[in-house]
Design an enzyme around this catalytic site. Structure first.
Site, PDB file in Angstrom:
ATOM      1  N   LEU A   1      41.542  13.209  17.358  1.00 16.71           N
ATOM      2  CA  LEU A   1      41.906  14.622  17.407  1.00 16.71           C
ATOM      3  C   LEU A   1      41.235  15.434  16.307  1.00 16.71           C
ATOM      4  O   LEU A   1      41.053  14.971  15.185  1.00 16.71           O
ATOM      5  CB  LEU A   1      43.425  14.773  17.270  1.00 16.71           C
ATOM      6  N   HIS A   2      40.875  16.664  16.658  1.00 16.40           N
ATOM      7  CA  HIS A   2      40.354  17.630  15.699  1.00 16.40           C
ATOM      8  C   HIS A   2      41.099  18.948  15.898  1.00 16.40           C
ATOM      9  O   HIS A   2      42.030  19.039  16.723  1.00 16.40           O
ATOM     10  CB  HIS A   2      38.839  17.793  15.836  1.00 16.40           C
TER      11      HIS A   2
ATOM     12  N   GLY B   1      40.418  21.597  17.381  1.00 20.00           N
ATOM     13  CA  GLY B   1      40.428  22.109  18.750  1.00 20.00           C
ATOM     14  C   GLY B   1      41.584  21.536  19.546  1.00 20.00           C
ATOM     15  O   GLY B   1      42.310  22.274  20.241  1.00 20.00           O
ATOM     16  N   HIS B   2      41.779  20.219  19.464  1.00 20.74           N
ATOM     17  CA  HIS B   2      42.928  19.604  20.135  1.00 20.74           C
ATOM     18  C   HIS B   2      44.240  20.170  19.588  1.00 20.74           C
ATOM     19  O   HIS B   2      45.177  20.451  20.348  1.00 20.74           O
ATOM     20  CB  HIS B   2      42.934  18.091  19.908  1.00 20.74           C
TER      21      HIS B   2
ATOM     22  N   ASP C   1      34.585  22.743  26.915  1.00 21.13           N
ATOM     23  CA  ASP C   1      34.218  21.996  28.122  1.00 21.13           C
ATOM     24  C   ASP C   1      34.390  22.921  29.329  1.00 21.13           C
ATOM     25  O   ASP C   1      35.234  22.688  30.199  1.00 21.13           O
ATOM     26  CB  ASP C   1      35.093  20.750  28.247  1.00 21.13           C
TER      27      ASP C   1
ATOM     28  N   SER D   1      34.769  15.688  19.052  1.00 25.98           N
ATOM     29  CA  SER D   1      34.932  14.345  18.495  1.00 25.98           C
ATOM     30  C   SER D   1      33.582  13.707  18.210  1.00 25.98           C
ATOM     31  O   SER D   1      33.437  12.905  17.284  1.00 25.98           O
ATOM     32  CB  SER D   1      35.739  13.468  19.459  1.00 25.98           C
ATOM     33  N   ARG D   2      32.570  14.070  18.999  1.00 25.91           N
ATOM     34  CA  ARG D   2      31.240  13.494  18.800  1.00 25.91           C
ATOM     35  C   ARG D   2      30.524  14.047  17.568  1.00 25.91           C
ATOM     36  O   ARG D   2      29.471  13.524  17.191  1.00 25.91           O
ATOM     37  CB  ARG D   2      30.392  13.693  20.054  1.00 25.91           C
TER      38      ARG D   2
END
Length: 284
Positions: free
Chosen positions: A33-34, A36-37, A154, A190-191
């Protein structure tokens, strides 16, 4: 906060809330998680009585040469962050719970939505979105949320999921929230964990490219010159995009101008080991 490892468990966790007529929000994630999540979890907490977060790295949406094996994972950290954000239930099934032996059903969305951009056969291909829609359909059936929360980063995924929910009559609202960015414009992903410091600096060119396209559109340019301005920004950072396109934000048909309907300007590029995507919606 409770953790359910199978669909029976998550349904049992939610049964009292359903009997009481309480609303349920779902935030689907693949973990690591970051912010954004976390922004999605906060939106769900604000809107819904009960918040469910799914935690599942979905193998069906990874191609054979993609990063399923190396995708970052840290369940203990994710559970701690979810609890701190007030999540009520985490649904964290194993792969064989989601895709048991003999599993043979998929969900396909057509209509030109899944064979362009990331779905182009030269990119991740339509099978990527087949994996996405199949897992999202299963999550919606298992959890039964009133609202499911997705991020605009996304964008194509959000469009595809909205169409699936509409076409298959899922009784759920698909809420799409703005992309969360670092102070220098880099979209959270996450990437991003794959990026070395110098690569991370180069990666900020993606957001600058989108800003260049927005500036060109604001000056009255059609899509072709706007994309040229974006490409020039990427070239200055030594980045060759996998795609850089302007498409109708709802139908994903090619867009020639910014007059009228909202236009999605979308970019994907590899920076070091990381494949990054970003987008901006212009007009409308």
């Amino acid at each position: 906060m409770n953790v359910a490892r199978d669909k029976r468990g998550v349904r049992e966790e939610l049964a009292p809330a359903r009997r009481a007529g309480r609303s349920v929000g779902l935030v689907p994630t693949m973990g690591f998680l970051h912010e954004g999540h976390l922004s999605l979890l906060r939106a769900a907490r604000e809107r819904c009585d009960v918040v469910v977060m799914s935690l599942f790295v979905n193998p069906a949406q990874f191609g054979p040469a993609e990063d399923l094996g190396s995708y970052p994972r840290d369940e203990a950290r994710d559970l701690a962050l979810a609890e701190a954000e007030g999540v009520d239930v985490v649904y964290a099934p194993a792969v064989d719970e989601v895709y048991p032996e003999g599993f043979a059903t998929t969900v396909d969305v057509a209509g030109g939505l899944t064979d362009v951009l990331d779905g182009d056969p030269a990119q991740r291909g339509p099978e990527h979105f087949r994996g996405v829609t199949t897992i999202v359909a299963k999550l919606l059936n298992s959890v039964g949320p009133d609202v499911a929360f997705f991020g605009q980063k996304d964008a194509q995924q959000a469009v595809v999921v909205q169409r699936m929910a509409r076409d298959l009559d899922f009784p759920v609202e698909i809420a799409v929230l703005p992309t969360v960015r670092e102070s220098d414009g880099l979209a959270l992903s996450s990437r991003n964990a794959y990026l070395a410091p110098a690569e991370r600096e180069r990666a900020t060119a993606l957001s600058r490219a989108l800003e260049a396209a927005q500036d060109a559109a604001a000056a009255g340019a059609p899509t072709a010159p706007a994309l040229e301005a974006a490409r020039a920004e990427l070239e200055r950072a030594g980045i060759e995009p996998e795609y850089l396109e302007a498409r109708d934000a709802e139908t994903l048909a090619p867009a020639q101008s910014f007059n009228g309907r909202p236009v999605l300007v979308a970019v994907a590029a590899r920076v070091g080991k990381a494949r990054l995507i970003d987008n901006a919606v212009i007009g409308g």
